[in-house]
Design a protein around this motif. Structure first.
Motif, PDB file in Angstrom:
ATOM      1  N   ARG A   1       0.839  -1.207   0.000  1.00 52.04           N
ATOM      2  CA  ARG A   1       0.000   0.000   0.000  1.00 52.04           C
ATOM      3  C   ARG A   1       0.875   1.259   0.000  1.00 52.04           C
ATOM      4  O   ARG A   1       0.576   2.233  -0.708  1.00 52.04           O
ATOM      5  CB  ARG A   1      -0.927  -0.001   1.214  1.00 52.04           C
ATOM      6  CG  ARG A   1      -1.974  -1.104   1.202  1.00 52.04           C
ATOM      7  CD  ARG A   1      -3.014  -0.865   2.289  1.00 52.04           C
ATOM      8  NE  ARG A   1      -3.888  -2.000   2.482  1.00 52.04           N
ATOM      9  CZ  ARG A   1      -4.902  -2.332   1.691  1.00 52.04           C
ATOM     10  NH1 ARG A   1      -5.150  -1.599   0.618  1.00 52.04           N
ATOM     11  NH2 ARG A   1      -5.655  -3.385   1.960  1.00 52.04           N
TER      12      ARG A   1
ATOM     13  N   ARG B   1       0.927   3.997  -3.067  1.00 47.79           N
ATOM     14  CA  ARG B   1       0.679   5.437  -2.886  1.00 47.79           C
ATOM     15  C   ARG B   1       1.820   6.262  -3.478  1.00 47.79           C
ATOM     16  O   ARG B   1       1.586   7.281  -4.150  1.00 47.79           O
ATOM     17  CB  ARG B   1       0.499   5.755  -1.398  1.00 47.79           C
ATOM     18  CG  ARG B   1      -0.806   5.237  -0.805  1.00 47.79           C
ATOM     19  CD  ARG B   1      -1.075   5.841   0.564  1.00 47.79           C
ATOM     20  NE  ARG B   1      -0.066   5.471   1.549  1.00 47.79           N
ATOM     21  CZ  ARG B   1      -0.144   4.400   2.339  1.00 47.79           C
ATOM     22  NH1 ARG B   1      -1.190   3.584   2.248  1.00 47.79           N
ATOM     23  NH2 ARG B   1       0.803   4.147   3.224  1.00 47.79           N
TER      24      ARG B   1
ATOM     25  N   GLN C   1       1.564   6.243  -7.205  1.00 48.33           N
ATOM     26  CA  GLN C   1       0.491   7.118  -7.670  1.00 48.33           C
ATOM     27  C   GLN C   1       0.895   8.586  -7.565  1.00 48.33           C
ATOM     28  O   GLN C   1       0.586   9.391  -8.457  1.00 48.33           O
ATOM     29  CB  GLN C   1      -0.783   6.865  -6.862  1.00 48.33           C
ATOM     30  CG  GLN C   1      -1.989   7.648  -7.367  1.00 48.33           C
ATOM     31  CD  GLN C   1      -2.344   7.286  -8.797  1.00 48.33           C
ATOM     32  OE1 GLN C   1      -2.411   6.108  -9.144  1.00 48.33           O
ATOM     33  NE2 GLN C   1      -2.554   8.289  -9.639  1.00 48.33           N
TER      34      GLN C   1
ATOM     35  N   LEU D   1      -8.195   5.294 -12.672  1.00 47.01           N
ATOM     36  CA  LEU D   1      -8.236   4.404 -11.506  1.00 47.01           C
ATOM     37  C   LEU D   1      -6.873   4.507 -10.847  1.00 47.01           C
ATOM     38  O   LEU D   1      -5.849   4.292 -11.505  1.00 47.01           O
ATOM     39  CB  LEU D   1      -8.504   2.956 -11.928  1.00 47.01           C
ATOM     40  CG  LEU D   1      -8.434   1.889 -10.821  1.00 47.01           C
ATOM     41  CD1 LEU D   1      -9.579   2.069  -9.827  1.00 47.01           C
ATOM     42  CD2 LEU D   1      -8.463   0.478 -11.421  1.00 47.01           C
ATOM     43  N   SER D   2      -6.850   4.883  -9.585  1.00 47.27           N
ATOM     44  CA  SER D   2      -5.558   5.030  -8.914  1.00 47.27           C
ATOM     45  C   SER D   2      -4.965   3.659  -8.610  1.00 47.27           C
ATOM     46  O   SER D   2      -5.678   2.655  -8.498  1.00 47.27           O
ATOM     47  CB  SER D   2      -5.720   5.825  -7.615  1.00 47.27           C
ATOM     48  OG  SER D   2      -6.347   5.032  -6.620  1.00 47.27           O
TER      49      SER D   2
ATOM     50  N   ASP E   1      -6.293   2.232  -5.331  1.00 44.34           N
ATOM     51  CA  ASP E   1      -7.639   1.673  -5.500  1.00 44.34           C
ATOM     52  C   ASP E   1      -7.585   0.360  -6.279  1.00 44.34           C
ATOM     53  O   ASP E   1      -8.327  -0.585  -5.972  1.00 44.34           O
ATOM     54  CB  ASP E   1      -8.544   2.664  -6.226  1.00 44.34           C
ATOM     55  CG  ASP E   1      -8.991   3.816  -5.327  1.00 44.34           C
ATOM     56  OD1 ASP E   1      -8.778   3.724  -4.097  1.00 44.34           O
ATOM     57  OD2 ASP E   1      -9.532   4.805  -5.855  1.00 44.34           O
TER      58      ASP E   1
ATOM     59  N   ASP F   1      -6.648  -2.307  -3.932  1.00 44.81           N
ATOM     60  CA  ASP F   1      -7.805  -2.700  -3.124  1.00 44.81           C
ATOM     61  C   ASP F   1      -8.741  -3.609  -3.921  1.00 44.81           C
ATOM     62  O   ASP F   1      -9.296  -4.575  -3.374  1.00 44.81           O
ATOM     63  CB  ASP F   1      -8.569  -1.460  -2.656  1.00 44.81           C
ATOM     64  CG  ASP F   1      -7.848  -0.714  -1.539  1.00 44.81           C
ATOM     65  OD1 ASP F   1      -6.948  -1.309  -0.911  1.00 44.81           O
ATOM     66  OD2 ASP F   1      -8.181   0.465  -1.304  1.00 44.81           O
ATOM     67  N   HIS F   2      -8.925  -3.306  -5.200  1.00 45.96           N
ATOM     68  CA  HIS F   2      -9.773  -4.149  -6.046  1.00 45.96           C
ATOM     69  C   HIS F   2      -9.212  -5.571  -6.120  1.00 45.96           C
ATOM     70  O   HIS F   2      -9.962  -6.554  -6.008  1.00 45.96           O
ATOM     71  CB  HIS F   2      -9.850  -3.570  -7.459  1.00 45.96           C
ATOM     72  CG  HIS F   2     -10.717  -2.361  -7.576  1.00 45.96           C
ATOM     73  ND1 HIS F   2     -11.166  -1.890  -8.795  1.00 45.96           N
ATOM     74  CD2 HIS F   2     -11.219  -1.507  -6.642  1.00 45.96           C
ATOM     75  CE1 HIS F   2     -11.907  -0.805  -8.607  1.00 45.96           C
ATOM     76  NE2 HIS F   2     -11.941  -0.552  -7.308  1.00 45.96           N
TER      77      HIS F   2
ATOM     78  N   ALA G   1     -13.176  -2.355 -12.986  1.00 47.00           N
ATOM     79  CA  ALA G   1     -13.249  -0.907 -13.195  1.00 47.00           C
ATOM     80  C   ALA G   1     -13.377  -0.620 -14.686  1.00 47.00           C
ATOM     81  O   ALA G   1     -12.761  -1.290 -15.518  1.00 47.00           O
ATOM     82  CB  ALA G   1     -12.013  -0.222 -12.624  1.00 47.00           C
TER      83      ALA G   1
END
Length: 216
Positions: free
Chosen positions: A37, A41, A44, A56-57, A60, A63-64, A72
């Motif tokens: 994670r 970040r 991104q 779509l970050s 995220d 997380d998907h 998405a």
């Protein structure tokens, strides 16, 4: 624009354990997920700084993947999903090594495949096939990245030596334009085979079975 190809070794089951886990992970895997994670970040933030918007970050998308979904509908969702999955691989794999930098790697290795095929190298050992072959069987479908990158390829470690042997057998008959890069690939595959063979025989906890290729 040039593209880089890197690779690392991992147990594909360790990577799969995160996909669709919904966070039901061992303490060690939870710790690794925290690192993923953090890296997602940072990745991104680097894209944001460059003005790149995939719709779509990467956090995220990660997380998907943990939730077991890749649905998405953003045009560049595949870019985010591939990047997120690469972070999962990175946190479960050996330190990455550099294979090469190419202006048009798909074109180059497609031509290498044609040359090797002409010389009798088996189809399942041709390099373009595994560099651009996507994920191992059992992994979820990921939408393709726009323009083809980032991408992920794989080769079972059990095939590293057969591939290297097949390439070495035809190297002297290949077009000279391909020999340097193919020789580099041979040496890297032979090294990874040696590491895998030694560890499999001598290290009880060692379970790595896959070479993952990262194309960016």
């Amino acid at each position: 624009m040039s593209h880089n190809i890197a690779y690392s070794t991992a147990d594909k089951a360790d990577v799969l354990a995160y996909l669709g886990s919904k966070g039901d992970l061992t303490p060690d895997r939870q710790r690794r997920l925290g690192g993923m994670r953090k890296d997602a970040r940072a990745h991104q933030e680097a894209l944001d700084h460059q003005g790149v918007d995939w719709g779509l970050s990467i956090p995220d998308a990660l997380d998907h993947l943990i939730a077991g979904r890749t649905d998405a509908d953003a045009e560049c969702a595949g870019n985010a999903y591939h990047s997120a999955l690469q972070h999962i691989i990175d946190h479960n794999a050996s330190d990455p090594s550099h294979l090469g930098t190419y202006a048009k790697p798909s074109t180059f290795f497609g031509l290498v495949d044609d040359e090797m095929r002409r010389l009798g190298v088996p189809a399942d050992l041709l390099p373009h096939g595994y560099l651009y072959g996507g994920l191992p069987e059992g992994f979820p479908y990921l939408p393709s990245s726009i323009d083809g990158y980032p991408a992920i390829g794989h080769l079972p470690l059990a095939k590293a030596k057969p591939a290297a042997d097949a390439y070495r057998a035809v190297l002297d008959r290949m077009d000279p334009d391909f020999r340097y890069d193919v020789r580099e690939l041979i040496e890297k595959l032979e090294f990874e085979h040696g590491e895998w063979e030694y560890a499999t025989k001598n290290i009880d906890w060692y379970t790595q079975d896959t070479l993952f290729f990262k194309l960016t």
